[in-house]
Design an enzyme around this catalytic site. Structure first.
Site, short mmCIF file in Angstrom:
data_model
loop_
_atom_site.label_atom_id
_atom_site.label_comp_id
_atom_site.label_asym_id
_atom_site.label_seq_id
_atom_site.Cartn_x
_atom_site.Cartn_y
_atom_site.Cartn_z
N ASP A 209 -58.17 -26.11 67.67
CA ASP A 209 -56.84 -27.37 68.11
C ASP A 209 -56.59 -27.54 69.45
O ASP A 209 -56.48 -26.35 70.34
CB ASP A 209 -55.78 -27.36 66.99
N ASP A 211 -53.11 -27.31 69.99
CA ASP A 211 -51.77 -27.03 70.03
C ASP A 211 -50.89 -28.24 69.95
O ASP A 211 -51.63 -29.18 69.48
CB ASP A 211 -51.26 -25.93 70.73
N1 ADE Z 1 -54.31 -20.46 65.45
C1 ADE Z 1 -55.11 -21.83 65.29
N2 ADE Z 1 -54.54 -22.78 66.30
C2 ADE Z 1 -53.20 -22.16 66.54
C3 ADE Z 1 -52.03 -22.85 67.41
N3 ADE Z 1 -52.38 -23.83 67.98
N4 ADE Z 1 -51.14 -21.96 67.56
C4 ADE Z 1 -51.24 -20.68 66.97
N5 ADE Z 1 -52.21 -19.90 66.30
C5 ADE Z 1 -53.31 -21.00 66.14
#
Ligand code: ADE
Length: 272
Positions: A209, A211
């Site tokens: 992703d 974030d």
């Molecule tokens: N693991 C997968 N995506 C994440 C994110 N955006 N922040 C922290 N850990 C994650």
């Protein structure tokens, strides 16, 4: 000493393919019970040990993973090279979900975890200026490329405590001010403990992703992460299958990961 590769599998990666003589082994350590039993066997003639970081069925949160027991269990089995495979968020447009980053630096923002094998009774200070092993990282990069994964060489991983994802302000701080590339919840203190245990360590961060900073993607949702994770897990298993052939025979680490304690222990021998 023969080479043995230890793989610590993150979210979505709870086993590995094609192991010969595979068996799940229960290991106890002075640091407690690891996240799960360890799957041992051989892959293309190389001894392997696989430990699911969150346990089969995903029962440990990032804060409750028994990091010290996990590293010690792998060390006791004879592991020489630890490969971390974990899900992460991306702070860069060009690091897209589905891509993997072989990270080489960390900023450790975790605070609710045991971070050292040393303390009262025996004090040691190892260097983690370069927390990952260049030779093992290069092998992961080559194996991933051969497996057809879009691989990125190097990057800074922000390790957060979790379990909640970051706020928008945090996400922007880590990305714009601190220059981080990816974010996850599990590579620390794992990398520090591997160094204290004199194990080579490399980290393959699988992007799920963007974030929360990305204007087109909004907040992180676990449902989106799981959708990307499934594809990532298959790619990770292919990378691991190809890794053994990339490493060759075991030799002393050119960067000294396997001698990290040589000048690190402060406590006098008669006091230990
Ligand atoms: N693991 C997968 N995506 C994440 C994110 N955006 N922040 C922290 N850990 C994650």
């Amino acid at each position: 000493m023969a080479r043995m590769i230890g793989v610590i599998g993150g979210s979505g990666v709870y086993d590995i393919d094609g192991l010969e003589d595979a068996k799940w082994q229960a290991i106890e350590t002075p640091w407690g019970t690891p996240s799960d039993e360890v799957l041992t066997g051989t892959l293309n003639g190389v001894a392997m040990a696989f430990l699911p970081r969150h346990g089969r069925g995903h029962v440990h949160s990032p804060s409750t993973v028994p990091y010290r027991a996990n590293i010690d269990a792998l060390k006791r089995l004879g592991v020489t090279d630890v490969v971390s495979v974990s899900a992460c968020g991306s702070f860069r447009e060009e690091l897209a979900p589905g891509d993997f980053v072989v990270v080489d630096q960390f900023i450790d923002r975790t605070f609710a975890r045991e971070k050292s094998f040393f303390g009262t009774g025996c004090v040691a200070h190892v260097s983690v200026a370069h927390p990952t092993c260049p030779r093992l990282s290069a092998a992961c990069l080559a194996a991933g490329r051969e497996a057809g994964v879009t691989m990125h060489d190097g990057g800074t991983y922000l390790a957060m405590e979790g379990p909640q994802f970051s706020s928008l302000a945090e996400s922007k701080l880590y990305r714009e001010v601190w220059g981080c590339d990816v974010i996850g919840m599990t590579n620390m203190p794992e990398a520090k403990l591997a160094r204290e245990a004199e194990l080579c360590y490399a980290s393959v961060a699988m992007i799920t992703d963007y974030d929360s900073w990305h204007p087109d993607h909004g907040a992180v949702e676990i449902t989106d992460i799981i959708a990307t994770l499934t594809g990532n897990a298959d790619k990770a298993r292919s990378l691991i299958t190809l890794l053994a052939a990339k490493l060759g025979a075991h030799e002393p680490c050119a960067d000294g990961c396997d001698r990290a304690l040589e000048y690190a222990i402060m406590t006098a021998p008669e006091k230990r």
